[in-house]
Design an enzyme around this catalytic site. Structure first.
Site, PDB file in Angstrom:
ATOM      1  N   GLU A  41      34.546   6.737  27.172  1.00 19.41           N
ATOM      2  CA  GLU A  41      33.464   6.632  28.142  1.00 19.41           C
ATOM      3  C   GLU A  41      32.351   5.753  27.567  1.00 19.41           C
ATOM      4  O   GLU A  41      32.114   5.736  26.350  1.00 19.41           O
ATOM      5  CB  GLU A  41      32.932   8.046  28.433  1.00 19.41           C
ATOM      6  CG  GLU A  41      32.056   8.172  29.649  1.00 19.41           C
ATOM      7  CD  GLU A  41      31.740   9.615  30.011  1.00 19.41           C
ATOM      8  OE1 GLU A  41      31.348   9.843  31.161  1.00 19.41           O
ATOM      9  OE2 GLU A  41      31.881  10.506  29.150  1.00 19.41           O
ATOM     10  N   LYS A 115      34.623   9.138  38.547  1.00 20.42           N
ATOM     11  CA  LYS A 115      34.473  10.483  37.968  1.00 20.42           C
ATOM     12  C   LYS A 115      33.997  11.496  39.006  1.00 20.42           C
ATOM     13  O   LYS A 115      32.965  11.301  39.657  1.00 20.42           O
ATOM     14  CB  LYS A 115      33.493  10.408  36.795  1.00 20.42           C
ATOM     15  CG  LYS A 115      33.293  11.705  36.037  1.00 20.42           C
ATOM     16  CD  LYS A 115      32.309  11.478  34.888  1.00 20.42           C
ATOM     17  CE  LYS A 115      32.065  12.736  34.074  1.00 20.42           C
ATOM     18  NZ  LYS A 115      31.075  12.507  32.997  1.00 20.42           N
ATOM     19  N   CYS A 157      36.083  12.693  30.760  1.00 14.09           N
ATOM     20  CA  CYS A 157      35.194  13.600  30.029  1.00 14.09           C
ATOM     21  C   CYS A 157      35.103  15.011  30.628  1.00 14.09           C
ATOM     22  O   CYS A 157      35.996  15.819  30.440  1.00 14.09           O
ATOM     23  CB  CYS A 157      33.813  12.950  29.914  1.00 14.09           C
ATOM     24  SG  CYS A 157      32.806  13.592  28.542  1.00 14.09           S
TER      25      CYS A 157
END
Length: 274
Positions: A41, A115, A157
């Site tokens: 990321e 995301k 993540c």
């Protein structure tokens, strides 16, 4: 059998400095014989408060990454990049951006994942609290990218904490789950390896956790420990030292099928109502 590389970086504010590291890591990955490299990321720019500024360069950065994929004949999971528009091209009007992970082949961009789960939590570190939703708009679409060596379910993540997403990716055909991350030092120390192994065990997929490591400015510290787990949930390899580096692991699709046949979790799963 395919070789896959997973990267650890300590990205900072300067895009050009980060790109030099990116190309060096691609060269290392190719020397290892890998067909895919997964970046973490914020790998092109890790600059708090500058998301919109970096997002204005999204297409230029994307083109540079496509050129590297073509030049080195390698597939790239482009960790995450801030993007000012949604997949349909509409501009995000409130000043926020999307956190976007790209799957890039030597021929060009093959898939985009925005995301879904945003990190709005309190953490006992120097930053204290994180509120990604203040700066980022969440995505809505689950994405599986098809490649010559297997289907890639794309995550980012905080997504790792939600098994429902990983299972949805599995049901859509994923063999490999990619998880570009910038886990805080505090949460990473507690949960990073556990989550990688848990999602692998849930889905019987390989999980590739690329990671940021070290200090980014005076307050933000990330955990690192880039790692890869196999379809049984075993850690194949993990970075235990500081700085930019990578690991390269073997992925065997036939072996994965044997694992799934010998323990047919999807056949045995009972759907629960929440």
């Amino acid at each position: 059998m395919t070789l896959l590389s997973v990267v650890q970086m300590n990205s900072q504010n300067e895009i050009e400095d980060n790109f030099r590291t990116i190309e060096s890591l691609i060269q290392q990955s190719k020397a290892d014989g890998a067909e895919l490299i997964v970046f973490p990321e914020n790998f092109v720019c890790f600059a708090a408060g500058k998301q919109r500024e970096t997002a204005a360069q999204f297409e230029v950065i994307q083109q540079r990454l496509e050129q590297l994929a073509h030049q080195y004949n390698i597939w790239i999971i482009a960790g995450t990049l801030p993007c000012p528009y949604r997949p349909d091209g509409s501009i995000i009007e409130d000043g926020r951006v999307r956190t976007v992970s790209l799957c890039i082949s030597p021929e060009g961009t093959e898939a985009r994942y925005d995301k879904i789960h945003l990190f709005d939590v309190q953490v006992g570190d120097a930053v204290g609290g994180y509120q990604e939703s203040k700066f980022f708009e969440p995505g809505t679409d689950v994405v599986v990218a098809k490649t010559p060596f297997g289907n890639i379910g794309m995550m980012v993540c905080y997504d790792l904490r939600f098994p429902e997403l990983a299972l949805t990716l599995l049901h859509q055909g994923a063999n490999i789950l990619t998880a570009p991350a910038a886990f805080t030092y505090t949460t990473g120390q507690m949960h990073w390896q556990l989550l990688l192994q848990a999602r692998a065990m849930d889905t019987q997929c390989y999980v590739l956790g690329a990671a940021q490591q070290g200090w980014h400015g005076e307050k933000r510290q990330t955990w690192g420990h880039a790692a890869a787990t196999n379809s049984r949930g075993q850690v194949l390899d993990m970075v235990h030292t500081e700085g930019a580096q990578l690991i390269t692991v073997k992925f065997d699709l036939e072996e994965q099928l044997k694992v799934r046949e010998s323990m047919p979790l999807m056949q045995h799963r009972k759907l629960m109502q929440f």
